[in-house]
Design an enzyme around this catalytic site. Structure first.
Site, PDB file in Angstrom:
ATOM      1  CD1 TRP A  71      19.658 -53.332  24.536  1.00 36.34           C
ATOM      2  CD2 TRP A  71      18.350 -51.668  25.257  1.00 36.34           C
ATOM      3  NE1 TRP A  71      20.153 -52.165  24.022  1.00 36.34           N
ATOM      4  CE2 TRP A  71      19.372 -51.122  24.444  1.00 36.34           C
ATOM      5  CE3 TRP A  71      17.409 -50.802  25.814  1.00 36.34           C
ATOM      6  CZ2 TRP A  71      19.475 -49.765  24.190  1.00 36.34           C
ATOM      7  CZ3 TRP A  71      17.514 -49.456  25.554  1.00 36.34           C
ATOM      8  CH2 TRP A  71      18.543 -48.949  24.745  1.00 36.34           C
ATOM      9  CG  ASP A 152      11.862 -51.925  23.802  1.00 38.69           C
ATOM     10  OD1 ASP A 152      11.782 -51.339  22.703  1.00 38.69           O
ATOM     11  OD2 ASP A 152      12.934 -52.051  24.423  1.00 38.69           O
ATOM     12  CB  ALA A 154      13.745 -51.905  19.652  1.00 37.69           C
ATOM     13  CE  LYS A 187      18.774 -50.299  17.003  1.00 36.25           C
ATOM     14  NZ  LYS A 187      18.375 -51.050  18.146  1.00 36.25           N
TER      15      LYS A 187
HETATM   16  C1  LMR Z   1      21.682 -53.125  20.811  1.00 42.10           C
HETATM   17  O1  LMR Z   1      21.070 -53.692  21.718  1.00 42.10           O
HETATM   18  O2  LMR Z   1      22.801 -53.493  20.427  1.00 42.10           O
HETATM   19  C2  LMR Z   1      21.057 -51.963  20.117  1.00 42.10           C
HETATM   20  O3  LMR Z   1      19.788 -51.728  20.629  1.00 42.10           O
HETATM   21  C3  LMR Z   1      21.946 -50.796  20.154  1.00 42.10           C
HETATM   22  C4  LMR Z   1      21.947 -50.099  21.462  1.00 42.10           C
HETATM   23  O4  LMR Z   1      21.754 -48.890  21.475  1.00 42.10           O
HETATM   24  O5  LMR Z   1      22.186 -50.733  22.500  1.00 42.10           O
END
Ligand code: LMR
Length: 338
Positions: A71, A152, A154, A187
Protein backbone atom coordinates in the site's frame (compact mmCIF):
# COMPACT_ATOMS: atom_id res chain seq x y z
CA UNK A 1 -15.25 37.45 13.19
CA UNK A 2 -11.44 37.32 13.44
CA UNK A 3 -11.15 41.11 13.65
CA UNK A 4 -12.64 40.87 17.15
CA UNK A 5 -9.51 39.11 18.41
CA UNK A 6 -7.08 41.28 20.37
CA UNK A 7 -3.33 40.82 20.63
CA UNK A 8 -2.27 38.39 23.36
CA UNK A 9 1.02 38.95 25.21
CA UNK A 10 3.93 36.71 24.06
CA UNK A 11 4.61 33.54 26.06
CA UNK A 12 6.78 34.70 29.00
CA UNK A 13 9.54 32.21 28.23
CA UNK A 14 9.31 31.41 24.49
CA UNK A 15 8.72 35.08 23.78
CA UNK A 16 12.23 35.77 25.10
CA UNK A 17 13.71 33.46 22.45
CA UNK A 18 11.77 35.21 19.70
CA UNK A 19 12.95 38.62 20.96
CA UNK A 20 16.55 37.34 21.17
CA UNK A 21 16.43 36.01 17.60
CA UNK A 22 15.08 39.31 16.36
CA UNK A 23 17.80 41.42 18.06
CA UNK A 24 20.59 42.13 15.48
CA UNK A 25 23.05 43.30 18.17
CA UNK A 26 26.35 41.30 18.31
CA UNK A 27 26.34 41.89 22.05
CA UNK A 28 23.09 40.08 22.73
CA UNK A 29 23.05 37.41 25.44
CA UNK A 30 20.21 34.91 25.85
CA UNK A 31 19.38 34.34 29.52
CA UNK A 32 15.93 33.00 28.75
CA UNK A 33 14.87 29.40 28.04
CA UNK A 34 16.26 26.91 30.56
CA UNK A 35 18.40 24.72 28.33
CA UNK A 36 22.11 24.14 28.93
CA UNK A 37 24.59 25.94 26.65
CA UNK A 38 28.33 25.53 26.16
CA UNK A 39 30.89 28.33 25.71
CA UNK A 40 29.83 28.71 22.07
CA UNK A 41 26.20 29.09 23.07
CA UNK A 42 25.31 25.68 21.59
CA UNK A 43 23.20 23.04 23.37
CA UNK A 44 25.32 19.86 23.15
CA UNK A 45 23.79 16.37 22.90
CA UNK A 46 25.72 14.19 25.40
CA UNK A 47 27.82 11.40 23.85
CA UNK A 48 25.87 8.72 25.73
CA UNK A 49 22.65 9.98 24.19
CA UNK A 50 24.16 9.83 20.68
CA UNK A 51 25.35 6.27 21.37
CA UNK A 52 21.92 5.31 22.69
CA UNK A 53 20.32 6.75 19.56
CA UNK A 54 22.56 4.60 17.35
CA UNK A 55 21.73 1.55 19.45
CA UNK A 56 18.01 2.20 19.18
CA UNK A 57 18.24 2.41 15.39
CA UNK A 58 20.42 -0.70 15.15
CA UNK A 59 18.49 -2.78 17.75
CA UNK A 60 16.76 -6.05 16.75
CA UNK A 61 13.16 -5.27 15.88
CA UNK A 62 14.07 -1.89 14.44
CA UNK A 63 13.55 -3.24 10.93
CA UNK A 64 10.09 -3.59 9.48
CA UNK A 65 9.49 -5.46 6.24
CA UNK A 66 6.68 -4.72 3.82
CA UNK A 67 5.67 -6.63 0.70
CA UNK A 68 7.01 -5.49 -2.65
CA UNK A 69 4.79 -3.78 -3.66
CA UNK A 70 2.67 -2.61 -0.76
CA UNK A 71 0.00 0.00 0.00
CA UNK A 72 1.43 3.36 -1.07
CA UNK A 73 1.07 4.81 2.44
CA UNK A 74 2.73 1.97 4.38
CA UNK A 75 6.29 3.16 3.86
CA UNK A 76 5.60 6.85 4.64
CA UNK A 77 3.62 5.83 7.75
CA UNK A 78 6.17 3.36 9.09
CA UNK A 79 9.13 5.54 8.16
CA UNK A 80 7.93 8.36 10.38
CA UNK A 81 8.33 6.29 13.55
CA UNK A 82 12.05 5.83 12.97
CA UNK A 83 11.99 2.15 12.00
CA UNK A 84 14.15 0.93 9.15
CA UNK A 85 11.73 -0.09 6.41
CA UNK A 86 12.69 -2.80 3.92
CA UNK A 87 10.83 -5.02 1.45
CA UNK A 88 10.30 -8.72 0.96
CA UNK A 89 9.64 -10.14 -2.55
CA UNK A 90 5.92 -10.63 -3.12
CA UNK A 91 4.38 -9.98 -6.51
CA UNK A 92 5.43 -11.32 -9.88
CA UNK A 93 4.27 -8.62 -12.27
CA UNK A 94 5.46 -10.49 -15.38
CA UNK A 95 3.52 -13.60 -14.55
CA UNK A 96 0.80 -12.43 -12.13
CA UNK A 97 1.09 -14.40 -8.93
CA UNK A 98 3.06 -14.50 -5.68
CA UNK A 99 6.84 -15.01 -5.79
CA UNK A 100 6.26 -17.45 -3.00
CA UNK A 101 9.59 -19.29 -2.84
CA UNK A 102 11.48 -16.00 -2.86
CA UNK A 103 9.19 -14.50 -0.23
CA UNK A 104 9.61 -17.49 2.05
CA UNK A 105 13.40 -17.63 1.60
CA UNK A 106 13.65 -13.90 2.35
CA UNK A 107 11.62 -14.20 5.56
CA UNK A 108 13.63 -17.26 6.56
CA UNK A 109 16.83 -15.19 6.45
CA UNK A 110 15.64 -12.44 8.83
CA UNK A 111 16.92 -11.98 12.38
CA UNK A 112 14.53 -12.59 15.28
CA UNK A 113 12.47 -9.53 16.17
CA UNK A 114 12.09 -8.31 12.58
CA UNK A 115 8.55 -6.98 12.09
CA UNK A 116 6.77 -8.29 8.98
CA UNK A 117 3.74 -6.46 7.60
CA UNK A 118 1.39 -8.98 5.96
CA UNK A 119 -1.83 -8.12 4.11
CA UNK A 120 -4.31 -10.49 5.74
CA UNK A 121 -6.55 -10.50 2.65
CA UNK A 122 -7.27 -8.43 -0.45
CA UNK A 123 -3.62 -7.48 -1.02
CA UNK A 124 -3.27 -3.79 -1.75
CA UNK A 125 -2.27 -2.92 -4.52
CA UNK A 126 -2.17 -6.27 -6.35
CA UNK A 127 -5.24 -8.26 -5.23
CA UNK A 128 -2.96 -11.28 -5.13
CA UNK A 129 -3.46 -13.17 -1.86
CA UNK A 130 -1.64 -16.16 -0.41
CA UNK A 131 -3.44 -19.50 -0.48
CA UNK A 132 -4.29 -21.23 2.81
CA UNK A 133 -1.36 -23.63 2.30
CA UNK A 134 1.01 -20.70 1.68
CA UNK A 135 -0.22 -18.92 4.81
CA UNK A 136 0.57 -22.04 6.82
CA UNK A 137 4.15 -22.04 5.46
CA UNK A 138 4.59 -18.32 6.15
CA UNK A 139 3.29 -18.74 9.70
CA UNK A 140 5.71 -21.63 10.29
CA UNK A 141 8.71 -19.55 9.15
CA UNK A 142 7.58 -16.50 11.14
CA UNK A 143 7.25 -18.65 14.28
CA UNK A 144 10.52 -20.52 13.76
CA UNK A 145 12.56 -17.35 13.13
CA UNK A 146 10.94 -15.39 15.98
CA UNK A 147 9.64 -12.69 13.62
CA UNK A 148 6.87 -10.32 14.68
CA UNK A 149 3.84 -10.44 12.36
CA UNK A 150 1.98 -7.17 11.87
CA UNK A 151 -1.15 -8.05 9.93
CA UNK A 152 -3.07 -5.41 8.01
CA UNK A 153 -6.76 -6.32 7.75
CA UNK A 154 -8.21 -3.40 5.83
CA UNK A 155 -10.75 -5.11 3.56
CA UNK A 156 -12.30 -7.91 5.62
CA UNK A 157 -15.45 -9.19 3.93
CA UNK A 158 -14.65 -7.69 0.54
CA UNK A 159 -12.56 -10.63 -0.71
CA UNK A 160 -14.41 -13.89 -0.09
CA UNK A 161 -16.42 -13.29 3.09
CA UNK A 162 -15.91 -12.04 6.66
CA UNK A 163 -14.90 -15.43 7.94
CA UNK A 164 -12.54 -16.58 5.19
CA UNK A 165 -10.90 -13.16 4.89
CA UNK A 166 -9.77 -13.41 8.53
CA UNK A 167 -8.56 -17.03 8.28
CA UNK A 168 -4.93 -15.89 7.86
CA UNK A 169 -5.13 -13.89 11.11
CA UNK A 170 -6.47 -16.85 13.06
CA UNK A 171 -3.86 -19.16 11.56
CA UNK A 172 -1.03 -16.78 12.45
CA UNK A 173 -2.40 -16.26 15.98
CA UNK A 174 -2.23 -20.00 16.58
CA UNK A 175 1.40 -20.14 15.39
CA UNK A 176 3.07 -17.25 17.24
CA UNK A 177 3.10 -15.95 20.82
CA UNK A 178 2.92 -12.27 19.86
CA UNK A 179 1.47 -10.36 16.94
CA UNK A 180 -0.16 -7.08 15.95
CA UNK A 181 -3.29 -6.78 13.82
CA UNK A 182 -4.45 -3.46 12.40
CA UNK A 183 -8.13 -3.64 11.47
CA UNK A 184 -9.94 -0.98 9.47
CA UNK A 185 -13.70 -0.45 9.36
CA UNK A 186 -13.33 2.21 6.66
CA UNK A 187 -14.17 0.04 3.68
CA UNK A 188 -16.39 -2.74 4.98
CA UNK A 189 -18.58 -0.30 6.95
CA UNK A 190 -18.42 2.43 4.31
CA UNK A 191 -17.20 5.03 6.81
CA UNK A 192 -13.94 5.94 5.16
CA UNK A 193 -13.69 9.44 6.63
CA UNK A 194 -14.51 8.41 10.21
CA UNK A 195 -11.10 6.71 10.66
CA UNK A 196 -12.62 3.85 12.64
CA UNK A 197 -10.63 0.71 13.32
CA UNK A 198 -8.70 -1.10 15.98
CA UNK A 199 -5.32 -2.50 16.88
CA UNK A 200 -5.16 -5.99 18.34
CA UNK A 201 -1.96 -6.86 20.20
CA UNK A 202 -1.52 -10.54 20.98
CA UNK A 203 0.83 -10.81 23.97
CA UNK A 204 2.75 -13.76 25.37
CA UNK A 205 1.01 -13.68 28.77
CA UNK A 206 -1.34 -11.62 30.92
CA UNK A 207 1.39 -9.50 32.46
CA UNK A 208 2.77 -8.56 29.05
CA UNK A 209 -0.72 -7.84 27.80
CA UNK A 210 -1.13 -5.31 30.61
CA UNK A 211 2.22 -3.69 29.83
CA UNK A 212 1.40 -3.53 26.11
CA UNK A 213 -2.00 -1.98 26.85
CA UNK A 214 -0.30 0.65 28.99
CA UNK A 215 2.06 1.57 26.14
CA UNK A 216 -0.79 1.75 23.64
CA UNK A 217 -2.72 3.99 26.01
CA UNK A 218 0.26 6.28 26.33
CA UNK A 219 0.74 6.42 22.56
CA UNK A 220 -2.94 7.23 22.09
CA UNK A 221 -2.71 9.97 24.71
CA UNK A 222 0.22 11.62 22.95
CA UNK A 223 -1.18 11.19 19.44
CA UNK A 224 -4.92 11.93 19.70
CA UNK A 225 -5.85 11.76 23.39
CA UNK A 226 -9.57 11.00 22.92
CA UNK A 227 -10.62 9.66 19.51
CA UNK A 228 -13.88 10.79 17.92
CA UNK A 229 -16.50 8.18 18.78
CA UNK A 230 -19.00 8.58 15.97
CA UNK A 231 -17.74 5.84 13.62
CA UNK A 232 -16.89 3.46 16.46
CA UNK A 233 -20.34 3.92 17.98
CA UNK A 234 -21.96 3.05 14.64
CA UNK A 235 -19.81 -0.05 14.22
CA UNK A 236 -20.49 -1.14 17.79
CA UNK A 237 -24.24 -0.77 17.25
CA UNK A 238 -24.23 -2.69 13.96
CA UNK A 239 -22.19 -5.54 15.44
CA UNK A 240 -24.12 -5.80 18.68
CA UNK A 241 -27.67 -5.78 17.28
CA UNK A 242 -28.43 -9.10 15.56
CA UNK A 243 -30.83 -7.65 12.97
CA UNK A 244 -28.44 -4.84 11.96
CA UNK A 245 -25.50 -7.21 11.97
CA UNK A 246 -27.29 -9.62 9.64
CA UNK A 247 -28.34 -6.81 7.33
CA UNK A 248 -24.79 -5.47 7.19
CA UNK A 249 -23.34 -8.92 6.51
CA UNK A 250 -25.81 -9.45 3.66
CA UNK A 251 -24.93 -6.09 2.10
CA UNK A 252 -21.20 -6.71 2.50
CA UNK A 253 -21.55 -10.11 0.93
CA UNK A 254 -23.37 -8.52 -1.99
CA UNK A 255 -20.50 -6.01 -2.39
CA UNK A 256 -17.92 -8.81 -2.44
CA UNK A 257 -19.85 -10.87 -5.00
CA UNK A 258 -20.38 -7.83 -7.15
CA UNK A 259 -16.64 -7.06 -7.12
CA UNK A 260 -15.83 -10.68 -7.92
CA UNK A 261 -18.27 -10.84 -10.81
CA UNK A 262 -16.86 -7.53 -12.15
CA UNK A 263 -13.43 -9.15 -11.98
CA UNK A 264 -14.62 -11.97 -14.24
CA UNK A 265 -16.32 -9.53 -16.60
CA UNK A 266 -13.30 -7.24 -16.92
CA UNK A 267 -10.93 -10.20 -17.37
CA UNK A 268 -13.12 -11.56 -20.14
CA UNK A 269 -13.39 -8.20 -21.95
CA UNK A 270 -9.67 -7.47 -21.66
CA UNK A 271 -9.01 -10.91 -23.10
CA UNK A 272 -11.50 -10.33 -25.94
CA UNK A 273 -10.00 -6.93 -26.87
CA UNK A 274 -6.37 -8.02 -26.67
CA UNK A 275 -6.34 -11.74 -27.42
CA UNK A 276 -4.23 -12.14 -24.27
CA UNK A 277 -5.01 -14.05 -21.09
CA UNK A 278 -6.31 -11.80 -18.30
CA UNK A 279 -7.99 -14.53 -16.27
CA UNK A 280 -5.62 -13.79 -13.40
CA UNK A 281 -7.70 -10.69 -12.63
CA UNK A 282 -10.70 -12.95 -12.03
CA UNK A 283 -8.71 -15.09 -9.59
CA UNK A 284 -7.48 -12.15 -7.49
CA UNK A 285 -9.43 -10.79 -4.56
CA UNK A 286 -10.45 -7.51 -2.97
CA UNK A 287 -10.80 -4.09 -4.44
CA UNK A 288 -7.59 -4.00 -6.49
CA UNK A 289 -5.59 -5.51 -9.32
CA UNK A 290 -2.45 -4.10 -10.77
CA UNK A 291 -2.10 -3.88 -14.54
CA UNK A 292 1.26 -4.01 -16.29
CA UNK A 293 1.29 -0.26 -17.00
CA UNK A 294 4.13 2.20 -16.64
CA UNK A 295 3.44 5.69 -15.28
CA UNK A 296 3.56 6.96 -18.88
CA UNK A 297 0.96 4.41 -19.97
CA UNK A 298 -1.21 5.37 -16.98
CA UNK A 299 -1.00 8.98 -18.15
CA UNK A 300 -1.95 7.81 -21.68
CA UNK A 301 -5.05 6.05 -20.29
CA UNK A 302 -6.02 9.25 -18.51
CA UNK A 303 -5.31 11.65 -21.37
CA UNK A 304 -6.78 9.57 -24.21
CA UNK A 305 -9.43 7.43 -22.50
CA UNK A 306 -10.39 9.34 -19.33
CA UNK A 307 -9.37 6.41 -17.13
CA UNK A 308 -7.94 7.47 -13.77
CA UNK A 309 -5.69 5.29 -11.60
CA UNK A 310 -2.51 5.68 -9.51
CA UNK A 311 0.78 5.73 -11.45
CA UNK A 312 1.61 2.11 -10.52
CA UNK A 313 -1.27 0.79 -12.67
CA UNK A 314 -3.49 -0.20 -9.74
CA UNK A 315 -7.17 -0.27 -10.63
CA UNK A 316 -10.14 -0.26 -8.29
CA UNK A 317 -12.32 -3.03 -9.70
CA UNK A 318 -15.40 -1.47 -8.05
CA UNK A 319 -15.03 1.46 -10.47
CA UNK A 320 -15.87 -0.89 -13.37
CA UNK A 321 -19.52 -1.54 -14.24
CA UNK A 322 -21.41 -3.47 -16.91
CA UNK A 323 -22.18 -0.07 -18.46
CA UNK A 324 -18.52 1.05 -18.80
CA UNK A 325 -16.61 -2.23 -19.04
CA UNK A 326 -16.23 -2.11 -22.84
CA UNK A 327 -14.80 1.41 -22.74
CA UNK A 328 -12.58 0.54 -19.79
CA UNK A 329 -11.23 -2.60 -21.46
CA UNK A 330 -10.59 -0.85 -24.77
CA UNK A 331 -8.84 2.06 -23.04
CA UNK A 332 -6.69 -0.17 -20.84
CA UNK A 333 -5.53 -2.30 -23.73
CA UNK A 334 -4.78 0.83 -25.78
CA UNK A 335 -2.67 2.03 -22.83
CA UNK A 336 -0.86 -1.32 -22.55
CA UNK A 337 0.02 -1.04 -26.24
CA UNK A 338 0.91 2.68 -26.22
C1 LMR B 1 -6.42 2.87 -1.00
O1 LMR B 1 -5.40 2.17 -0.96
O2 LMR B 1 -6.81 3.42 -2.03
C2 LMR B 1 -7.23 3.05 0.24
O3 LMR B 1 -6.69 2.32 1.28
C3 LMR B 1 -7.41 4.48 0.53
C4 LMR B 1 -6.22 5.11 1.15
O4 LMR B 1 -6.37 5.74 2.19
O5 LMR B 1 -5.12 5.02 0.59
Amino acid sequence: MLETLTRVPPDPILGVSAAFQADPSPEKVDLGVGVYKDEQGKTPVPRAVRTAEQEVYAAPGATILVSDPTWANHIPLLGTVGLKVDRYPYYDAQNPGVLFERMLAHLDAQPAGTIVVLHACCHNPTGQDLSAAQWAEVAAVVARRGLMPFMDLAYQGLGEDLDRDAASVRLMARAVPEMLVAVSCSKNFGIYRERTGLLIALSGNVERAGITTGHLGRLARTLWSMPPDHGAALVERVLSQPALRQEWMTELSHMASRINSLRGLLAERLGAVSGDDYRWIGAQRGMFSRLPLSATQVAFARDHHHLYMPPDGRINIAGVSPANVDRVAAGLIAAVRS
